[in-house]
Design a protein around this motif. Sequence first.
Motif, PDB file in Angstrom:
ATOM      1  N   MET A  52      58.996  14.876  11.660  1.00 10.31           N
ATOM      2  CA  MET A  52      58.540  14.571  13.015  1.00 10.31           C
ATOM      3  C   MET A  52      58.651  13.074  13.280  1.00 10.31           C
ATOM      4  SD  MET A  52      54.951  15.707  14.843  1.00 10.31           S
ATOM      5  CE  MET A  52      53.929  14.323  14.384  1.00 10.31           C
ATOM      6  N   SER A  53      58.949  12.705  14.532  1.00 14.08           N
ATOM      7  CA  SER A  53      59.082  11.308  14.914  1.00 14.08           C
ATOM      8  C   SER A  53      57.742  10.591  14.804  1.00 14.08           C
ATOM      9  CB  SER A  53      59.598  11.204  16.353  1.00 14.08           C
ATOM     10  OG  SER A  53      60.816  11.887  16.501  1.00 14.08           O
ATOM     11  N   GLU A  54      57.817   9.273  14.768  1.00 15.38           N
ATOM     12  CA  GLU A  54      56.613   8.453  14.737  1.00 15.38           C
ATOM     13  C   GLU A  54      55.788   8.683  16.000  1.00 15.38           C
ATOM     14  OE1 GLU A  54      55.418   3.704  14.376  1.00 15.38           O
ATOM     15  OE2 GLU A  54      57.511   4.343  14.482  1.00 15.38           O
ATOM     16  N   ILE A  55      54.486   8.736  15.842  1.00 13.66           N
ATOM     17  CA  ILE A  55      53.596   8.991  16.974  1.00 13.66           C
ATOM     18  C   ILE A  55      53.541   7.781  17.906  1.00 13.66           C
ATOM     19  CG2 ILE A  55      51.191   9.409  17.659  1.00 13.66           C
ATOM     20  CD1 ILE A  55      52.495  11.862  16.515  1.00 13.66           C
ATOM     21  N   THR A  56      53.626   8.040  19.200  1.00  9.43           N
ATOM     22  CA  THR A  56      53.446   7.010  20.219  1.00  9.43           C
ATOM     23  C   THR A  56      52.047   7.172  20.797  1.00  9.43           C
ATOM     24  OG1 THR A  56      55.797   6.963  20.806  1.00  9.43           O
ATOM     25  CG2 THR A  56      54.239   6.117  22.445  1.00  9.43           C
ATOM     26  N   THR A  57      51.257   6.112  20.742  1.00  7.16           N
ATOM     27  CA  THR A  57      49.889   6.149  21.261  1.00  7.16           C
ATOM     28  C   THR A  57      49.839   5.423  22.600  1.00  7.16           C
ATOM     29  OG1 THR A  57      48.960   6.160  19.035  1.00  7.16           O
ATOM     30  CG2 THR A  57      47.486   5.520  20.829  1.00  7.16           C
ATOM     31  N   VAL A  58      49.386   6.135  23.625  1.00  5.77           N
ATOM     32  CA  VAL A  58      49.329   5.562  24.975  1.00  5.77           C
ATOM     33  C   VAL A  58      47.896   5.528  25.481  1.00  5.77           C
ATOM     34  CG1 VAL A  58      50.153   5.729  27.359  1.00  5.77           C
ATOM     35  CG2 VAL A  58      51.639   6.463  25.476  1.00  5.77           C
ATOM     36  N   ALA A  59      47.465   4.365  25.951  1.00  2.29           N
ATOM     37  CA  ALA A  59      46.164   4.229  26.605  1.00  2.29           C
ATOM     38  C   ALA A  59      46.358   4.575  28.074  1.00  2.29           C
ATOM     39  CB  ALA A  59      45.653   2.803  26.455  1.00  2.29           C
ATOM     40  N   ASP A 103      55.131  14.169  19.646  1.00  2.00           N
ATOM     41  CA  ASP A 103      54.950  12.846  19.053  1.00  2.00           C
ATOM     42  C   ASP A 103      54.159  11.901  19.959  1.00  2.00           C
ATOM     43  OD1 ASP A 103      57.001  12.957  20.867  1.00  2.00           O
ATOM     44  OD2 ASP A 103      58.464  11.876  19.661  1.00  2.00           O
ATOM     45  N   LEU A 104      53.212  12.461  20.709  1.00  2.00           N
ATOM     46  CA  LEU A 104      52.406  11.664  21.638  1.00  2.00           C
ATOM     47  C   LEU A 104      50.916  11.816  21.344  1.00  2.00           C
ATOM     48  CD1 LEU A 104      52.147   9.969  24.337  1.00  2.00           C
ATOM     49  CD2 LEU A 104      51.994  12.190  25.502  1.00  2.00           C
ATOM     50  N   ARG A 105      50.190  10.715  21.407  1.00  2.00           N
ATOM     51  CA  ARG A 105      48.729  10.718  21.334  1.00  2.00           C
ATOM     52  C   ARG A 105      48.210   9.908  22.511  1.00  2.00           C
ATOM     53  NH1 ARG A 105      45.067   7.109  18.378  1.00  2.00           N
ATOM     54  NH2 ARG A 105      43.037   8.096  18.193  1.00  2.00           N
ATOM     55  N   VAL A 106      47.164  10.388  23.165  1.00  2.00           N
ATOM     56  CA  VAL A 106      46.648   9.727  24.366  1.00  2.00           C
ATOM     57  C   VAL A 106      45.210   9.266  24.164  1.00  2.00           C
ATOM     58  CG1 VAL A 106      46.082   9.993  26.822  1.00  2.00           C
ATOM     59  CG2 VAL A 106      48.168  11.041  25.899  1.00  2.00           C
ATOM     60  N   GLN A 112      57.776   8.920  29.194  1.00  2.00           N
ATOM     61  CA  GLN A 112      58.611   7.726  29.323  1.00  2.00           C
ATOM     62  C   GLN A 112      58.241   6.690  28.255  1.00  2.00           C
ATOM     63  OE1 GLN A 112      57.585   5.799  32.994  1.00  2.00           O
ATOM     64  NE2 GLN A 112      59.462   4.634  33.118  1.00  2.00           N
ATOM     65  N   CYS A 113      56.970   6.594  27.938  1.00  2.00           N
ATOM     66  CA  CYS A 113      56.491   5.616  26.950  1.00  2.00           C
ATOM     67  C   CYS A 113      57.046   5.891  25.560  1.00  2.00           C
ATOM     68  CB  CYS A 113      54.963   5.619  26.909  1.00  2.00           C
ATOM     69  SG  CYS A 113      54.182   5.053  28.439  1.00  2.00           S
ATOM     70  N   ILE A 114      57.268   7.167  25.258  1.00  2.00           N
ATOM     71  CA  ILE A 114      57.821   7.533  23.942  1.00  2.00           C
ATOM     72  C   ILE A 114      59.216   6.945  23.779  1.00  2.00           C
ATOM     73  CG2 ILE A 114      58.525   9.452  22.464  1.00  2.00           C
ATOM     74  CD1 ILE A 114      56.398  11.163  23.903  1.00  2.00           C
ATOM     75  N   THR A 115      60.050   7.129  24.808  1.00  2.00           N
ATOM     76  CA  THR A 115      61.412   6.593  24.768  1.00  2.00           C
ATOM     77  C   THR A 115      61.396   5.078  24.666  1.00  2.00           C
ATOM     78  OG1 THR A 115      62.165   8.436  26.150  1.00  2.00           O
ATOM     79  CG2 THR A 115      63.640   6.537  25.964  1.00  2.00           C
ATOM     80  N   PHE A 116      60.498   4.457  25.419  1.00  2.00           N
ATOM     81  CA  PHE A 116      60.393   2.997  25.420  1.00  2.00           C
ATOM     82  C   PHE A 116      60.098   2.479  24.013  1.00  2.00           C
ATOM     83  CE2 PHE A 116      58.847  -1.203  26.348  1.00  2.00           C
ATOM     84  CZ  PHE A 116      59.414  -1.553  27.552  1.00  2.00           C
ATOM     85  N   LYS A 117      59.180   3.130  23.326  1.00  2.00           N
ATOM     86  CA  LYS A 117      58.840   2.695  21.968  1.00  2.00           C
ATOM     87  C   LYS A 117      59.987   2.957  21.005  1.00  2.00           C
ATOM     88  CE  LYS A 117      55.694   3.356  18.090  1.00  2.00           C
ATOM     89  NZ  LYS A 117      54.538   4.073  17.540  1.00  2.00           N
ATOM     90  N   GLN A 118      60.568   4.148  21.091  1.00  2.00           N
ATOM     91  CA  GLN A 118      61.644   4.504  20.175  1.00  2.00           C
ATOM     92  C   GLN A 118      62.837   3.557  20.287  1.00  2.00           C
ATOM     93  OE1 GLN A 118      62.375   8.602  21.252  1.00  2.00           O
ATOM     94  NE2 GLN A 118      60.848   9.401  19.792  1.00  2.00           N
TER      95      GLN A 118
END
Length: 332
Positions: free
Chosen positions: A1-8, A34-37, A315-321
């Motif tokens: 699994m891809s690295e988790i992206t954490t978004v506030a 791969d998203l955590r909020v 969108q934030c996931i792509t930005f981080k990746q």
Amino acid sequence: MSEITTVALDAMGGDNAPVEIIKGAVEAINEFADLRVLLVGQEEVIKKTLEGMSYAQDKISIVNATEVIETAEPPVNAIRKKKDSSIVVGMKLVKEGRADAFVSAGSSGAILVGGQVIVGRVKGIDRAPMAPIMPTATGISLLIDSGANVDARPAHLVQFAKMGSIYMEHVVGIKNPKVGIVNVGAEEEKGNALVKETFPLLKEESSIHFIGSVEAREIPEGAVDVIVCEGFTGNVIIKLYEGVGSVFLKKIKTGLMSTFKSKIGALLIKDALKKTMKDFDATEHGGAPLLGLNGLVVKTHGNASHKEIKNALGQCITFKQQKISEKIAEAL
């Protein structure tokens, strides 16, 4: 699994908070593995809104913030005085590295001020522009700047063009994106003082694919991939774009429902019309990132629905990746 992206996510900002915001967060974590909020806002309000929603408990956390910055508040004073607001607390999570991005439908002014003061600009960046995606006849274009900097110098517009090109290539996937500066004509000698001074600088910039001027009527046609202008012009463009689109859609619906024959025709073209309208729906592409910061800050529409929030989080996931902030820092 891809690295988790954490978004506030600012749970309290926008016309439809907290219900639509939180609903969008739940939909996002159910769709993106791969998203955590981190829902930032008044804890009891968020807990009550989450009741009855189905989601993985470990994918959503609440970060309490007791204050809310209202749209009408002076941005600088609000950021300075409301230290426990959802916007300030959320941006501090990015600043401290506890979140990869911050998303809000709240006060545009407070988000712009907070982004530059709290998150901070990448070294070498003079101004951080707002860059929304706009649907066009050929796909999508990036408008930079759409309102963060109502006044700008030629050097700022050159930086906007570079950042916009990086974003379109690495986030959207358009290789060697075409860049144009908004002007009142195609000729190089046309335009106001800002455009006349900026044009030769863009022409000489080897890191971008500059094709010259782009007139307003060419923007919906998709003449360029990156539309460069200062924030005053950009804000007028995007609001007129949205306004005309809304009126046009209403007129189509009225016309289709006007007679018995047109209603039959409406049934026949319903599916094709839905697909076309979806292609021109800006909310499909998420919010507008504030580029050039030491972290991602995304502003959605003030009346954002759950769908726009969900897409902004994705969108934030792509930005981080794609490490966009790092690429911008390297390029500038």
